[in-house]
Design a protein around this motif. Structure first.
Motif, mmCIF file in Angstrom:
data_model
loop_
_atom_site.group_PDB
_atom_site.id
_atom_site.type_symbol
_atom_site.label_atom_id
_atom_site.label_comp_id
_atom_site.label_asym_id
_atom_site.label_seq_id
_atom_site.Cartn_x
_atom_site.Cartn_y
_atom_site.Cartn_z
ATOM 1 N N MET A 253 98.168 15.290 -0.728
ATOM 2 C CA MET A 253 98.852 14.680 0.438
ATOM 3 C C MET A 253 98.140 13.706 0.962
ATOM 4 N N SER A 254 98.905 12.783 1.937
ATOM 5 C CA SER A 254 98.137 11.998 2.793
ATOM 6 C C SER A 254 98.860 12.237 4.118
ATOM 7 N N ALA A 255 98.061 12.212 5.042
ATOM 8 C CA ALA A 255 98.444 12.429 6.514
ATOM 9 C C ALA A 255 97.550 11.436 7.558
ATOM 10 N N GLN A 256 98.189 11.619 8.741
ATOM 11 C CA GLN A 256 97.629 10.917 9.764
ATOM 12 C C GLN A 256 97.976 11.635 11.148
ATOM 13 N N ALA A 257 97.077 11.421 12.206
ATOM 14 C CA ALA A 257 97.248 12.076 13.554
ATOM 15 C C ALA A 257 97.293 10.972 14.427
ATOM 16 N N ILE A 258 98.349 11.349 15.306
ATOM 17 C CA ILE A 258 98.622 10.762 16.667
ATOM 18 C C ILE A 258 98.390 11.518 17.588
ATOM 19 N N ARG B 96 102.239 19.017 11.819
ATOM 20 C CA ARG B 96 103.803 19.048 11.396
ATOM 21 C C ARG B 96 104.003 19.292 9.795
ATOM 22 N N GLY B 97 103.647 20.379 9.284
ATOM 23 C CA GLY B 97 103.875 20.740 8.078
ATOM 24 C C GLY B 97 102.977 21.804 7.633
ATOM 25 N N PRO B 98 102.813 22.515 6.222
ATOM 26 C CA PRO B 98 102.082 23.473 5.677
ATOM 27 C C PRO B 98 100.538 23.112 5.660
ATOM 28 N N TRP B 99 99.640 23.089 6.508
ATOM 29 C CA TRP B 99 98.459 22.894 6.473
ATOM 30 C C TRP B 99 97.658 23.329 7.884
ATOM 31 N N ASP B 100 96.517 23.591 7.771
ATOM 32 C CA ASP B 100 95.476 24.194 8.823
ATOM 33 C C ASP B 100 95.016 22.927 9.506
ATOM 34 N N PHE B 101 95.201 22.842 10.747
ATOM 35 C CA PHE B 101 94.486 21.719 11.718
ATOM 36 C C PHE B 101 94.160 22.251 13.002
ATOM 37 N N LYS B 102 92.744 22.191 13.253
ATOM 38 C CA LYS B 102 92.246 22.707 14.478
ATOM 39 C C LYS B 102 91.274 22.171 14.891
ATOM 40 N N PRO B 103 90.877 22.084 16.332
ATOM 41 C CA PRO B 103 89.568 21.538 16.991
ATOM 42 C C PRO B 103 88.481 22.720 16.705
ATOM 43 N N GLY B 104 87.320 22.122 16.509
ATOM 44 C CA GLY B 104 86.162 22.685 16.273
ATOM 45 C C GLY B 104 85.890 23.835 17.253
ATOM 46 N N VAL C 20 83.076 15.721 19.174
ATOM 47 C CA VAL C 20 83.915 16.884 19.028
ATOM 48 C C VAL C 20 84.078 16.916 17.728
ATOM 49 N N MET C 21 84.438 17.862 16.806
ATOM 50 C CA MET C 21 84.838 18.253 15.384
ATOM 51 C C MET C 21 86.399 18.736 15.481
ATOM 52 N N TYR C 22 87.095 17.937 14.596
ATOM 53 C CA TYR C 22 88.300 18.769 14.161
ATOM 54 C C TYR C 22 88.443 19.132 12.724
ATOM 55 N N GLU C 23 88.866 20.049 12.303
ATOM 56 C CA GLU C 23 89.018 20.800 10.963
ATOM 57 C C GLU C 23 90.163 20.724 10.555
ATOM 58 N N PHE C 24 90.444 20.412 9.255
ATOM 59 C CA PHE C 24 91.543 20.289 8.507
ATOM 60 C C PHE C 24 91.460 20.670 7.097
ATOM 61 N N GLN C 25 92.726 21.307 6.690
ATOM 62 C CA GLN C 25 92.550 22.012 5.049
ATOM 63 C C GLN C 25 93.880 21.873 4.795
ATOM 64 N N ASN C 26 94.016 21.275 3.699
ATOM 65 C CA ASN C 26 95.272 21.078 2.858
ATOM 66 C C ASN C 26 95.465 22.171 2.162
ATOM 67 N N GLN D 184 94.558 6.812 7.692
ATOM 68 C CA GLN D 184 95.128 7.814 6.827
ATOM 69 C C GLN D 184 94.269 8.231 6.088
ATOM 70 N N TYR D 185 94.362 9.579 5.707
ATOM 71 C CA TYR D 185 93.612 10.511 4.746
ATOM 72 C C TYR D 185 94.303 11.018 3.613
ATOM 73 N N THR D 186 93.803 10.872 2.278
ATOM 74 C CA THR D 186 94.400 11.767 1.255
ATOM 75 C C THR D 186 93.472 12.853 1.044
ATOM 76 N N LEU D 187 94.127 14.056 0.830
ATOM 77 C CA LEU D 187 93.526 15.323 0.419
ATOM 78 C C LEU D 187 93.849 16.232 -0.773
ATOM 79 N N GLU D 188 93.162 16.579 -1.548
ATOM 80 C CA GLU D 188 93.418 17.326 -2.697
ATOM 81 C C GLU D 188 93.995 18.602 -2.359
ATOM 82 N N PRO D 189 94.580 19.584 -3.171
ATOM 83 C CA PRO D 189 95.003 20.559 -2.867
ATOM 84 C C PRO D 189 93.787 21.505 -2.519
ATOM 85 N N GLY D 190 93.922 22.217 -1.600
ATOM 86 C CA GLY D 190 92.798 23.387 -1.100
ATOM 87 C C GLY D 190 91.674 22.455 -0.299
#
Length: 199
Positions: free
Chosen positions: A113-118, A79-87, A101-107, A140-146
């Motif tokens: 930004m700070s984000a959380q998954a449900i 829900r927003g402009p970032w990449d989020f997908k299962p490995g 299993v791993m999930y991959e995320f990129q800001n 919750q996680y905080t990620l820097e740009p990129g």
């Protein structure tokens, strides 16, 4: 003169107490090992035997139901402009088996930004039998740009899950916490009137 003698006597007593405390602390490990072996709580001794090499075979996990396989499918919604997908898109597991299993995320934004998954599950009845031991959805996680991250999900499917369930879908919706998250799509008033529901 009497005060010096008392001080020297006190110093000797303290030295004896210190030596006794050190000896007692040093003796605790063999005492603990002996008690464990006598009572059958043999955890420490078993660990040493495995290290020495007397027994390298690990006991089989009797909780695993090897008579059936369940397909676990993984889904990711951002829900927003970032990449989020299962490995990986799916795995097959035996009920009772620990799986990671791993999930991959990129800001991909140019701001922190700070984000959380449900999580959600399908079929719904599977949620009571899908036990997560470790999950990025707990925090919750905080990620820097990129910034890129990979997060594990460690889970067990309870063997008590109905044998009718052959596939479980684990879906995560990742959203920004305290940010400008796009609203969820809703039916427009025009669509409701056209469907005869707006009156």
């Amino acid at each position: 003169m009497g005060m010096q003698r008392e001080n020297l006597l006190m110093l000797r007593k303290l030295a004896v107490v210190t030596a006794a405390m050190f000896a007692f602390g040093y003796a605790l490990v063999p005492i603990y090992r002996t008690i464990c072996e006598m009572t059958g709580i043999n955890i420490l001794a078993l660990g040493e035997k495995l290290i020495v090499g007397q027994s390298t075979a690990t006991p089989a996990n009797t909780q695993v139901d090897t008579s059936r396989l369940i397909t676990i499918e993984f889904d990711a919604n951002a829900r927003g402009p970032w990449d989020f997908k299962p490995g990986q898109r799916s795995v097959q597991v035996h009920p009772g088996e620990v799986t990671t299993v791993m999930y991959e995320f990129q800001n991909i934004q140019n701001r922190r930004m700070s984000a959380q998954a449900i999580p959600s599950y399908a079929p719904q009845q599977a949620s009571a039998h899908f036990n997560k031991l470790e999950c990025f959805c707990f925090s919750q996680y905080t990620l820097e740009p990129g910034e890129k991250k990979s997060w594990p999900v460690v889970f067990i499917v309870d063997p008590k899950l109905s044998k009718d369930v052959k596939t479980i879908t684990l879906s995560y919706t990742f959203f920004e916490v305290g940010g400008k998250t796009p609203p969820a799509p809703i039916a427009s008033a025009v669509g409701l009137v056209a469907a005869g529901l707006g009156s």
